[in-house]
Each structure stands twice: as C-alpha cells, then as structure tokens.
Write an enzyme that holds these catalytic residues in place. Structure first.
Site, PDB file in Angstrom:
ATOM      1  N   CYS A 407     -34.379  11.809 -11.496  1.00  0.00           N
ATOM      2  CA  CYS A 407     -35.035  12.634 -10.292  1.00  0.00           C
ATOM      3  C   CYS A 407     -34.953  13.260  -9.677  1.00  0.00           C
ATOM      4  CB  CYS A 407     -35.808  10.507  -9.678  1.00  0.00           C
ATOM      5  SG  CYS A 407     -33.306  10.234  -9.607  1.00  0.00           S
ATOM      6  N   HIS A 451     -32.981   5.904  -6.942  1.00  0.00           N
ATOM      7  CA  HIS A 451     -33.763   6.618  -7.734  1.00  0.00           C
ATOM      8  C   HIS A 451     -34.468   7.922  -6.144  1.00  0.00           C
ATOM      9  CE1 HIS A 451     -37.649   8.084  -9.714  1.00  0.00           C
ATOM     10  NE2 HIS A 451     -38.500   7.235  -8.448  1.00  0.00           N
ATOM     11  N   ASP A 467     -44.201   9.934  -6.309  1.00  0.00           N
ATOM     12  CA  ASP A 467     -43.031   9.493  -7.697  1.00  0.00           C
ATOM     13  C   ASP A 467     -43.195  10.929  -8.616  1.00  0.00           C
ATOM     14  OD1 ASP A 467     -40.869   9.353  -9.093  1.00  0.00           O
ATOM     15  OD2 ASP A 467     -40.812   7.145  -8.364  1.00  0.00           O
TER      16      ASP A 467
END
Length: 655
Positions: A407, A451, A467
């Site tokens: 991430c 994250h 995202d």
C-alpha cells in the site's frame, strides 16, 4: 558457613532469576542480555565444580561499569527503559555473590521487584499469566530456603504446592488492592527516559518499504463497538494521519502544524456512532472511521480531519466518536492548501513527471487522469509484502522497473502522479478492514491492517478517497495485507487464525476490565452503595475493612493448631528410606530402637554390613539430636548418600 545453599536450592534460585530476566528480553539491549545469558549457566556450572562466589574485586567494578553504560546509553537511570536495564543487570550480578540463604532471600526480593517492573511494558493477558508463573517459581524457591525442611516425601513438589497455595491466597487481597488503592493520575513510568519508541505504530513519516514490519505485526491495534449499523468491509477506512510533504523519499507532516480552520464537511449519509478501545501506541493519533465529524473528549480535530489526543496513548484508551462514511470534504481549497497539495521536490522522478504531464497533454480531466493511474496499476503491477529496494528516484523505480509493492508504494506513486499532473493530492495513513466478531458484536482491527491510501481534490466534490491498492489487489480490502500477498504465517491461516480471533474476546474483556480500569471508573465504583463519587479516603476505608477481616480469619486459622505430619520432615524421610533398604537386606530395626541401638544390633550380627551403615547412622544421629535445626544443605547431602546406599551383604538366614 552453616547456611550455605544446597545444590538444589542454588539451582532453583538460578532458574528463578533466569526466568525473571527472560520477562525483560523484549526491551533489553544486546550488550546486556548477551552477558546475562552467559552469567547464569556459567555460575551454576562453576558452583557445581566447587568454585566459591565471585570476588568483590570483580563484582564492584562490574557494577560500576553497568551504571556507567546505562547512563551513557540513556542519559540517566530514571524511566522504564534505563530503570529496567539497570535492575536486570544488578539482578544478574547478584547471582555472582550468592552463597548463603540470606543472600538468596535478598536476591529473590529484588527479583520480585524486577519481575513486576516487566508489567510496565506490556499488560496483555498472556504476558500477565507468564509473570504469575514466574512468581509461583519465585515463591517455590523462597519456600525451599526455609530453615526447617518441608514435611513431604517429594520436597520440590511440596515447594511448588506451597507456592500455589500462597499465590491463590493472595489473589483476593491483590484484587481488593487493585480495585481500592487510589489510582495515579499518570503512569509510574511518566519520568524521563527514552520510551517513545517502545511500541510499533503509525508514524508521522512514511517511506515506501518501511510499513512491512507493521504489516507482519498481528497484535490488536484497536476494537470498535458500533451503536447501530456496521459499515461494509469496503467502507472500513480508519483515518489516523495525513501526510502532505514529500522530500523525494519520505512523506511527512512535520512542517504542517499551523493553526487553520477545519476543512468544511458536508455529511451525505447518516452519522455512525461507535466506541473505540485503542491499544497503547506511545503516539497521540486516535484512529477514527473516515470521516470524523467531531473530536472525542480530551482530543483535537485538526484541519485535515485528523484526531489527535492531548497526550500520547501510553495505556489503553477508550473514546467515542461519530463519523460519516458518505461526505463531501473541503468544497473549496485555499491557496496555501493547494500549494502544499501540489508541491514536489525538484530533481526527482523525471519519468513519472513526464508520464503524468503526457496524460494532461492528451486532454484528460482530473478524474480521467486518476483513472489512467489506476488502470496502469491494475494492468501490470503485483501486490507483495516483500518488494525490491528502491533507489533515489523511488517513484520511477517502482513505476517503470520493479512494479511490485504494497500500500505505501501505491499510495506514494499515485499521489506523486496526481501532483505532477496538477491535481492536489495527499497521502492518508491509518487502518483498513478488520475482523467482525459476530458473537460479541465488535470489530477487531490488528496492526497488520495498517494501510495507506490517497485523497485528491476534485472541483465540486472536494477531497475524494482513491485507494490504488484496491486496483491492484481487491483481496487486500476484503481479507487483509497478509492474505492478499500470500504471506500468511502458520498462525494466520485457516482455523487457527479464526480461533485466535474468537479468543480475542478474552483479551478484550481483560483490556477493558483490568487494564482499562482507571481513576474515573474507580471514582464511580461505590455508586451502587450510595457513594456518588468515591474519594481516596472512602476507598482506603473499604480496603482497611477488607484487610481487617482477612487478618482475623488468618489469625483464627493460625491458632487452630496443626498436628505434626505423619511422614515427618525431609531428614526423617531419608532416615526411613535407609531403614527400608537395610530391612530388605535382612537388617530390620525394631520400632522402639534408636539409631545407635540399631547399629549395635547390626554390628553384632554382621560387622561388615554394620561398617557400611555406621557412617549414615552416625550422620543421622548428629543431625537429629546434636543440632537445633540442621542446615538444608546438610540434609540434602545426607539424603543423597542414602539414595546411593546399596547393601553389599545380606543377613544370614537362621539355620
């Protein structure tokens, strides 16, 4: 030296000190735990070979050296880290001089203090049970040091049985003291010390590749209780920190501290009310469901809708929050914010800049540019928790060479591309996902659920969450980082992970009922008894009454008297073993015979057999009748000789 420790006593003491030191291994520096790991077994080995205690000419310089190294390493001797390091070192050095029972009792008293100090670092249920087990070992060792040997056929087992009884008897009084002794306003370790990095947690700085240690940490980060509806997995984004600044390698918010008006928020879905129980992080950030509407008590809502506590979270913290998962954030963007959201360092990542500028030259609008970046990630990138290392131009290396990451890499590259295309963008770090415990109705979020994602500002829509990780690996959003990367360990797979998640109910109860028991809850504890707010005087009065009742029962129990044990003490046990072995060889003693009369009887029948028995019988007579209380070491030595006794002659059968 009449009270010299026996071999069993000394080795039991060494095992106790080693177990105590082991509870501190998680934070002891290598320059200390390595010598300690050698000192304990080496001292046991040299003592078995008859070596005396280490000379004071060696111990005193070692103590001074320990103190000097602690001061140089930590700057002082106060606080959790330096204090525990100094205590552990002194405990190891104490073993070097221990020879007598008095020294051993001093060492055990200090070991109890060092053992309890381990709870300043972690108070999880599992670790607390480990400390209790070591405490039982400590009490058993203390029982083994008593002047009179214990009345039992199995002394070591009796020591542990007595330790279990003592520990069990102390639990009610310990619980009463825990509940009623006035709580401190701040923890005991709130003194100077290098304690701020004691726990793993989200930081104000993010360099792609540094998250993976956190992503492999499967310990709980926080638990969430929702008042009503539970958001679906794809909406479980918990905002913690917003990163604006980029220096070519690291994203940070260090320079973004100016007081500004909070970004306006238009909630477009009903607000969600929930309660979070956050584990200690040693940092002030309070994760909240994206986007929080207001700050909890004793916390502030920053301009970019980040919640920060007034003090770092150094013990479990419970707070209520309200959020909207459908929203429009910052309908307009002021010049200063726009400038910060577009800033990029000169001389870094030329290929990524050219790619973003090319999308603009093709006439794409902001949303089309964002879609182009997501399509790029989806087409040829791989999600992994073990990515290759990146060079100076980290975004270029990631986009055009390695194409592997997690991430952090995707959020960093995406925000860089957006800024290079003239779109205001920023990195957001926090947690995503979690495991829903249907039986107890709460969401468990682990540190491995950490994250990073992106927000870009679009006209008419404000800050919008993107995202990019989801474009590469939708499994990350549904199942978590380890599952998405295929890097699940043995403890994270199948039924075992499900069992761990279900057992978290016990950890949650422990955290909320024991660790989270604070001064505020203590003040309201006597409300059912008509005391609206208990002050320290009320609490101490109740505690004194409980202690008085306990002492009364203890006195009555002590006065009842106890009969002498049928089996006798350890010396008598060894003596009975000797008589049994002699009886099997045909030299049985009559019940009314004393040891010397028995020896004369055997000598009259078999002089050679009497010569084997005589040393043992004479030692017993001296220990039993010539001493007020024989030393445990002498009793141990006699018992060992009895165990080694094997009659070489048998009594002749009568004709």
């Amino acid at each position: 030296m009449t009270d010299r420790l026996g071999t069993r006593q000394f080795e039991l003491l060494a095992a106790t000190l080693a177990a105590t030191l082991a509870t501190h291994l998680g934070h002891l520096p290598v320059w200390l735990w390595a010598p300690l790991a050698a000192i304990v077994p080496l001292r046991v080995w040299t003592r078995r070979r008859g070596a005396p205690a280490v000379s004071a000419w060696i111990r005193v310089p070692l103590t001074a050296l320990l103190l000097l190294v602690v001061i140089v390493s930590f700057g002082n001797v106060f606080g959790r880290e330096p204090g525990s390091v100094l205590g552990a070192g002194l405990l190891g050095l104490k073993l070097l001089e221990t020879e007598r029972a008095r020294d051993a009792r001093v060492a055990l008293g200090f070991a109890a203090f060092v053992l309890m100090s381990a709870l300043l670092f972690t108070q999880s249920l599992g670790f607390t049970l480990l400390v209790c087990a070591v405490l039982a070992l400590l009490l058993a060792t203390l029982a083994a040091l008593q002047p009179a040997p214990l009345p039992t056929r199995a002394p070591l087992r009796a020591h542990f049985r007595l330790a279990a009884v003592l520990l069990g008897a102390s639990l009610p009084l310990g619980a009463a003291a825990f509940v009623l002794v006035p709580r401190l306003g701040s923890p005991l370790w709130g003194s100077p010390g290098n304690d701020t990095a004691a726990r793993t947690g989200l930081s104000e700085r993010m360099t792609p590749g540094e998250f993976n240690e956190l992503l492999f940490d499967d310990t709980p980060a926080f638990r969430v209780d929702f008042d009503a509806a539970v958001p679906p997995p794809q909406a479980r984004y918990f905002r913690a920190i917003v990163l604006w600044e980029f220096d070519g390698a690291t994203w940070s918010r260090e320079r973004w501290r100016g007081a500004r008006l909070a970004e306006d928020l238009d909630a477009q879905t009903p607000a969600l009310d929930y309660r979070i129980t956050l584990e200690p992080t040693d940092r002030p950030w309070l994760p909240t469901l994206d986007i929080p509407l207001a700050a909890p008590l004793n916390a502030r809502l920053l301009a970019d809708r980040v919640v920060v506590a007034e003090t770092p979270v150094i013990q479990p913290r419970e707070y209520r929050a309200r959020s909207a998962i459908g929203y429009r954030l910052a309908s307009s963007l002021d010049k200063a914010s726009r400038a910060r959201a577009l800033a990029l360092p000169e001389g870094f990542n030329p290929r990524a800049r050219a790619l973003a500028e090319g999308w603009r030259r093709e006439g794409r609008d902001d949303q089309a540019v964002a879609r182009a970046a997501l399509e790029l990630f989806h087409a040829s990138f791989t999600y992994t928790l073990n990515p290759p290392l990146l060079g100076r131009n980290s975004v270029d290396d990631f986009l055009f060479d390695t194409r592997r990451g997690f991430c952090e890499h995707y959020a960093s590259a995406f925000v860089f591309l957006m800024r290079a295309a003239g779109i205001p963008a920023r990195v957001v770090t926090g947690y995503q996902g979690g495991w829903w415990n249907a039986a107890s109705a709460y969401l468990l979020v682990r540190r491995s659920d950490a994250h990073a994602w992106a927000e870009i500002w679009l006209p008419g829509r404000g800050w919008v969450r993107f995202d990019p990780t989801a474009a590469v690996s939708p499994e990350r959003i549904e199942r978590g980082a380890a599952a998405a990367s295929g890097a699940e360990g043995w403890s994270q797979t199948g039924w075992l992970r499900d069992l761990r998640n279900r057992l978290d109910v016990v950890n949650r109860l422990w955290t909320e009922s024991v660790i989270g028991f604070n001064a505020l809850r203590q003040k309201g504890m006597l409300t059912p008894f008509g005391v609206p707010e208990a002050n320290p005087g009320d609490l101490m009065l109740v505690l004194s009454a409980i202690l008085g009742v306990a002492m009364l029962f203890a006195t009555l129990w002590a006065m009842r008297g106890t009969a002498a044990p049928a089996d006798g003490d350890a010396l008598e046990h060894a003596w009975k073993r000797l008589r049994r072995r002699a009886a099997r060889a045909g030299f049985a003693a009559r019940p009314e015979q004393g040891p010397l009369d028995w020896l004369r009887q055997v000598r009259a029948r078999e002089p050679e057999a009497a010569a084997e028995l005589a040393p043992l019988i004479e030692i017993y007579a001296e220990l039993r009748y010539a001493r007020a209380a024989p030393a445990p070491a002498e009793v141990d030595a006699f018992a060992r000789r009895v165990r080694g006794y094997r009659p070489r002659r048998r009594a002749a059968k009568p004709a």
